[in-house]
Design a protein around this motif. Structure first.
Motif, PDB file in Angstrom:
ATOM      1  N   ILE A  18       0.931  -1.269  -0.156  1.00 55.55           N
ATOM      2  CA  ILE A  18       0.151  -0.051  -0.069  1.00 55.55           C
ATOM      3  C   ILE A  18       0.856   1.178  -0.147  1.00 55.55           C
ATOM      4  O   ILE A  18       0.692   2.096  -0.716  1.00 55.55           O
ATOM      5  CB  ILE A  18      -0.938  -0.018   1.288  1.00 55.55           C
ATOM      6  N   TRP A  19       1.988   1.047   0.900  1.00 57.93           N
ATOM      7  CA  TRP A  19       2.768   2.484   0.725  1.00 57.93           C
ATOM      8  C   TRP A  19       3.618   2.755  -0.643  1.00 57.93           C
ATOM      9  O   TRP A  19       3.605   3.904  -0.962  1.00 57.93           O
ATOM     10  CB  TRP A  19       3.795   2.085   2.064  1.00 57.93           C
ATOM     11  N   ILE A  20       4.020   1.545  -1.060  1.00 59.07           N
ATOM     12  CA  ILE A  20       4.599   1.686  -2.515  1.00 59.07           C
ATOM     13  C   ILE A  20       3.639   2.237  -3.472  1.00 59.07           C
ATOM     14  O   ILE A  20       3.898   3.097  -4.032  1.00 59.07           O
ATOM     15  CB  ILE A  20       5.111   0.441  -2.775  1.00 59.07           C
ATOM     16  N   ALA A  21       2.578   1.649  -3.420  1.00 63.76           N
ATOM     17  CA  ALA A  21       1.332   2.262  -4.378  1.00 63.76           C
ATOM     18  C   ALA A  21       1.310   3.603  -4.414  1.00 63.76           C
ATOM     19  O   ALA A  21       0.865   4.442  -5.246  1.00 63.76           O
ATOM     20  CB  ALA A  21       0.059   1.396  -4.356  1.00 63.76           C
ATOM     21  N   VAL A  30      -4.944   1.110  -1.969  1.00 64.52           N
ATOM     22  CA  VAL A  30      -5.295   0.075  -0.894  1.00 64.52           C
ATOM     23  C   VAL A  30      -5.480  -1.249  -1.700  1.00 64.52           C
ATOM     24  O   VAL A  30      -5.233  -2.288  -1.012  1.00 64.52           O
ATOM     25  CB  VAL A  30      -6.793   0.499  -0.258  1.00 64.52           C
ATOM     26  N   SER A  31      -5.612  -1.561  -2.961  1.00 60.61           N
ATOM     27  CA  SER A  31      -5.945  -2.895  -3.402  1.00 60.61           C
ATOM     28  C   SER A  31      -4.792  -3.427  -3.891  1.00 60.61           C
ATOM     29  O   SER A  31      -4.617  -4.536  -3.848  1.00 60.61           O
ATOM     30  CB  SER A  31      -6.840  -2.517  -4.786  1.00 60.61           C
ATOM     31  N   ILE A 127      -1.114  -3.445 -10.101  1.00 60.44           N
ATOM     32  CA  ILE A 127      -0.963  -4.938 -10.068  1.00 60.44           C
ATOM     33  C   ILE A 127       0.534  -5.356  -9.842  1.00 60.44           C
ATOM     34  O   ILE A 127       0.857  -6.465  -9.167  1.00 60.44           O
ATOM     35  CB  ILE A 127      -1.386  -5.672 -11.683  1.00 60.44           C
ATOM     36  N   LEU A 128       1.324  -4.524 -10.605  1.00 62.87           N
ATOM     37  CA  LEU A 128       2.891  -4.996 -10.293  1.00 62.87           C
ATOM     38  C   LEU A 128       3.474  -4.696  -9.030  1.00 62.87           C
ATOM     39  O   LEU A 128       4.008  -5.508  -8.294  1.00 62.87           O
ATOM     40  CB  LEU A 128       3.675  -3.994 -11.425  1.00 62.87           C
ATOM     41  N   VAL A 129       2.910  -3.732  -8.470  1.00 63.33           N
ATOM     42  CA  VAL A 129       3.464  -3.451  -6.982  1.00 63.33           C
ATOM     43  C   VAL A 129       2.844  -4.718  -5.870  1.00 63.33           C
ATOM     44  O   VAL A 129       3.436  -5.141  -5.305  1.00 63.33           O
ATOM     45  CB  VAL A 129       2.734  -2.142  -6.548  1.00 63.33           C
ATOM     46  N   GLY A 130       1.465  -5.017  -6.204  1.00 65.22           N
ATOM     47  CA  GLY A 130       0.798  -6.072  -5.317  1.00 65.22           C
ATOM     48  C   GLY A 130       1.591  -7.387  -5.524  1.00 65.22           C
ATOM     49  O   GLY A 130       2.049  -7.751  -4.800  1.00 65.22           O
ATOM     50  N   LEU A 131       1.715  -7.681  -6.768  1.00 66.04           N
ATOM     51  CA  LEU A 131       2.295  -9.041  -6.945  1.00 66.04           C
ATOM     52  C   LEU A 131       3.840  -8.861  -6.568  1.00 66.04           C
ATOM     53  O   LEU A 131       4.179 -10.205  -6.003  1.00 66.04           O
ATOM     54  CB  LEU A 131       2.277  -9.382  -8.462  1.00 66.04           C
ATOM     55  N   GLY A 132       4.650  -7.950  -7.105  1.00 73.11           N
ATOM     56  CA  GLY A 132       5.761  -7.705  -6.827  1.00 73.11           C
ATOM     57  C   GLY A 132       6.287  -7.896  -5.525  1.00 73.11           C
ATOM     58  O   GLY A 132       7.200  -8.505  -4.974  1.00 73.11           O
ATOM     59  N   VAL A 133       5.666  -7.336  -4.624  1.00 73.65           N
ATOM     60  CA  VAL A 133       6.031  -7.116  -3.276  1.00 73.65           C
ATOM     61  C   VAL A 133       5.848  -8.636  -2.497  1.00 73.65           C
ATOM     62  O   VAL A 133       6.742  -9.201  -1.895  1.00 73.65           O
ATOM     63  CB  VAL A 133       4.991  -6.344  -2.291  1.00 73.65           C
ATOM     64  N   ALA A 134       4.632  -9.539  -3.242  1.00 72.31           N
ATOM     65  CA  ALA A 134       4.376 -10.760  -2.606  1.00 72.31           C
ATOM     66  C   ALA A 134       5.630 -11.645  -2.931  1.00 72.31           C
ATOM     67  O   ALA A 134       6.017 -12.700  -2.055  1.00 72.31           O
ATOM     68  CB  ALA A 134       3.069 -11.306  -3.138  1.00 72.31           C
TER      69      ALA A 134
END
Length: 329
Positions: A18-21, A30-31, A127-134
């Motif tokens: 969330i912070w990076i996004a 938030v997503s 999408i890239l941020v959420g998947l990338g962090v995981a």
């Protein structure tokens, strides 16, 4: 209450995503946390596959959204019609894990009431941020070696107990044994197999696993042990060969370890079989059945030892021997 490493990763990764996004100025920042939560997996391989499935599904969702929303309009019915085509497509492409993730993107596009290049780029960044962090968090997977070593140690202890109890029963018809080691061993083998499968998925470039062959061999041996039990129960108490077999089972119990000494016991088994062959032919039905059960038991013991003989001395032997020496010191 025990907190697992996946819970810890989720707790760390969600706020980071969330912070990076937010830093990148993503509209629905938030997503990004939701995407990270959905992509935290128990192994590296599952994590990579999950991320790939979700990424492809999201790209497909953007394309479907553009076609259906722009043609039908931004109405609830359009979402239903689109999903009726979108979900079967993901099933056909074998990317069904991405359905939930892509639904988030679909709802974002629906809420925007307009699909522009800028908004599509914004969603792709999300999408890239959420998947990338995981993916980054899933690069760390705790070693399962200690758990596997503990399973191996307990498994060998149970094998020793089972073999010694068989010897006691043959010699004295001892019925005090509850047989709990049978149930425990079954559970241990199932748990160990699951651990090995998970640990293999943590090594993307390695096909073989240190413990895979070992636990497979023990599983086959355990099946033979279970087949021996009803045969043992039918042996006579005072028969000389039965007593020899009881002694043999005790020796096998003492030899349950990672080393491969099966050839020594196969030679001794041949001597037992020779003694068996020299016995006079049975004259009664009961004696004949006893002889048949004894013959089958010797055959099962041979298969048990052959499994160990064929088990390749690999890294697990050296690995375990080093561990046992360290414990002895």
């Amino acid at each position: 209450m025990k907190i697992g490493y996946r819970t810890i990763k989720t707790a760390i990764g969600t706020p980071i995503a969330i912070w990076i996004a937010q830093l990148f100025g993503v509209t629905n920042f938030v997503s990004a946390g939701i995407l990270t939560i959905l992509c935290i997996q128990p192994s590296r391989k599952r994590s990579v596959l999950s991320a790939w499935h979700r990424f492809v599904a999201c790209m497909l969702a953007i394309l479907f959204s553009f076609v259906f929303f722009e043609v039908i309009g931004y109405y609830p019915i359009a979402i239903g019609i689109m999903l009726a085509f979108f979900i079967p497509t993901t099933v056909w492409l074998k990317i069904t894990p991405g359905i939930v993730t892509s639904s988030v993107i679909i709802l974002h596009l629906y809420s925007a009431k307009e699909i522009t290049v800028a908004f599509v780029i914004d969603e792709i960044l999300l999408i890239l941020v959420g998947l990338g962090v995981a993916l980054v968090l899933n690069l760390y997977m705790p070693s399962l070696d200690n758990k596997l070593q503990e399973k191996q140690r307990k498994l060998e202890q149970n094998f020793q107990i089972i073999l010694k109890e068989i010897a006691l029963y043959i010699r004295d018809k001892n019925e005090d044994w509850t047989g709990k080691e049978i149930t425990e061993t079954q559970e241990l083998l199932e748990e160990a197999t699951e651990l090995v499968a998970r640990d293999r998925e943590n090594h993307l470039l390695r096909s073989k696993h240190l413990y895979h062959d070992y636990f497979y061999m023990r599983t086959r041996q355990f099946e033979l042990l279970k087949r021996m039990l009803p045969l043992v129960s039918k042996l006579p108490r005072t028969d000389a060969i039965s007593l020899k077999i009881a002694d043999f089972f005790e020796k096998l119990a003492d030899a349950v370890h990672p080393g491969n000494t099966a050839i020594l016991y196969l030679n001794e088994l041949d001597a037992l079989r020779s003694m068996f062959d020299q016995q006079p032919l049975p004259k009664t039905k009961e004696a004949f059945e006893t002889r048949a059960n004894l013959f089958r038991l010797l055959h099962e013991i041979e298969d048990y030892l052959l499994l160990k003989k064929r088990f390749k001395k690999s890294d697990i032997d050296r690995h375990t021997v080093r561990r046992l020496k360290k414990e002895a010191e």
